[in-house]
Design a protein around this motif. Structure first.
Motif, PDB file in Angstrom:
ATOM      1  N   UNK A  22      28.297 -52.860  18.631  1.00  0.00           N
ATOM      2  CA  UNK A  22      27.179 -53.377  17.840  1.00  0.00           C
ATOM      3  C   UNK A  22      26.041 -53.802  18.769  1.00  0.00           C
ATOM      4  N   UNK A  23      26.375 -54.531  19.835  1.00  0.00           N
ATOM      5  CA  UNK A  23      25.327 -54.976  20.764  1.00  0.00           C
ATOM      6  C   UNK A  23      24.633 -53.796  21.440  1.00  0.00           C
ATOM      7  N   UNK A  24      25.388 -52.768  21.785  1.00  0.00           N
ATOM      8  CA  UNK A  24      24.796 -51.590  22.429  1.00  0.00           C
ATOM      9  C   UNK A  24      23.852 -50.844  21.478  1.00  0.00           C
ATOM     10  N   UNK A  25      24.034 -51.019  20.186  1.00  0.00           N
ATOM     11  CA  UNK A  25      23.215 -50.343  19.189  1.00  0.00           C
ATOM     12  C   UNK A  25      21.963 -51.143  18.831  1.00  0.00           C
ATOM     13  N   UNK A  26      21.787 -52.288  19.479  1.00  0.00           N
ATOM     14  CA  UNK A  26      20.617 -53.137  19.240  1.00  0.00           C
ATOM     15  C   UNK A  26      19.720 -53.166  20.469  1.00  0.00           C
TER      16      UNK A  26
END
Length: 154
Positions: A22-26
Motif C-alpha cells: 500500500x505504501x509503495x502505491x502512494x
C-alpha cells in the motif's frame, strides 16, 4: 475534498496485499506518523524498537507513539504485516491536528483496510487504484478515537 478508500481482502482469499504494498502505491510527502492500537508481524531483527512502539500504541493513558519520516520508513522495512492498527500521517507542524492530517491508514484483522487521504498532498499510483478503486469523496478526516467517541455518545 478528502477521499475514502476501502478494501476487504476477506472476499478474495487469493489477494495478498501488505502494508508495504500500500505504501509503495502512494506518493507520500515527508510526514510524521502517529500509531494507535497497532499489532504487527516483524520481518526479522530490527534496530527499531517495534515491540515498544506496538505496546505504547495500545496502552491506555499513554500518548500514541510518533514516528518521524525516517523512523516510519524504517518501520515499514521492519514489518511484514500490519495486522491491526491505525497510522495517521501529518505534516510535522500540524502533528496530531486530525483535521489537518494528510492520510489515515487503518487495518483490521489484516484484511479490512480503510484509507482516507488528501489528494492534494498524497498521490496515488496506478497500483493503488488497482487495489482500492477510485474511492469516495468525504468532507472530514476521522480516526479510531473520534469514531469510538461518537459511538459512546449514542
Amino acid at each position: 475534498m478528502l477521499r475514502l478508500f476501502t478494501l476487504d481482502l476477506s472476499r478474495d482469499a487469493s489477494s495478498n496485499i501488505e502494508f508495504r504494498d500500500v505504501l509503495a502505491a502512494l506518493v507520500l510527502p515527508e510526514l510524521s506518523w502517529t500509531a494507535e492500537d497497532i499489532s504487527v508481524v516483524v520481518v526479522g531483527h530490527s534496530d527499531l524498537p517495534i515491540a515498544e512502539i506496538e505496546e505504547a500504541s495500545s496502552t491506555p493513558g499513554v500518548a500514541n507513539p510518533v514516528l518521524d519520516s525516517e523512523t516510519f520508513a524504517a518501520f515499514n522495512r521492519a514489518i511484514l504485516q500490519l495486522i491491526d492498527g491505525e497510522m495517521i500521517g501529518y505534516e510535522t507542524k500540524h502533528l496530531q491536528q486530525l483535521e489537518k492530517a494528510a492520510i489515515r491508514l487503518d487495518v483490521v484483522d489484516g484484511t479490512f483496510w480503510t484509507v482516507i487521504l488528501d489528494p492534494d498532498r498524497v498521490g496515488v499510483r496506478s497500483d493503488f487504484t488497482a487495489m482500492f478503486g477510485d474511492g469516495t469523496p468525504i468532507s472530514a478526516m476521522s480516526s479510531r478515537a473520534t469514531q469510538s467517541s461518537r459511538s459512546d455518545d449514542t
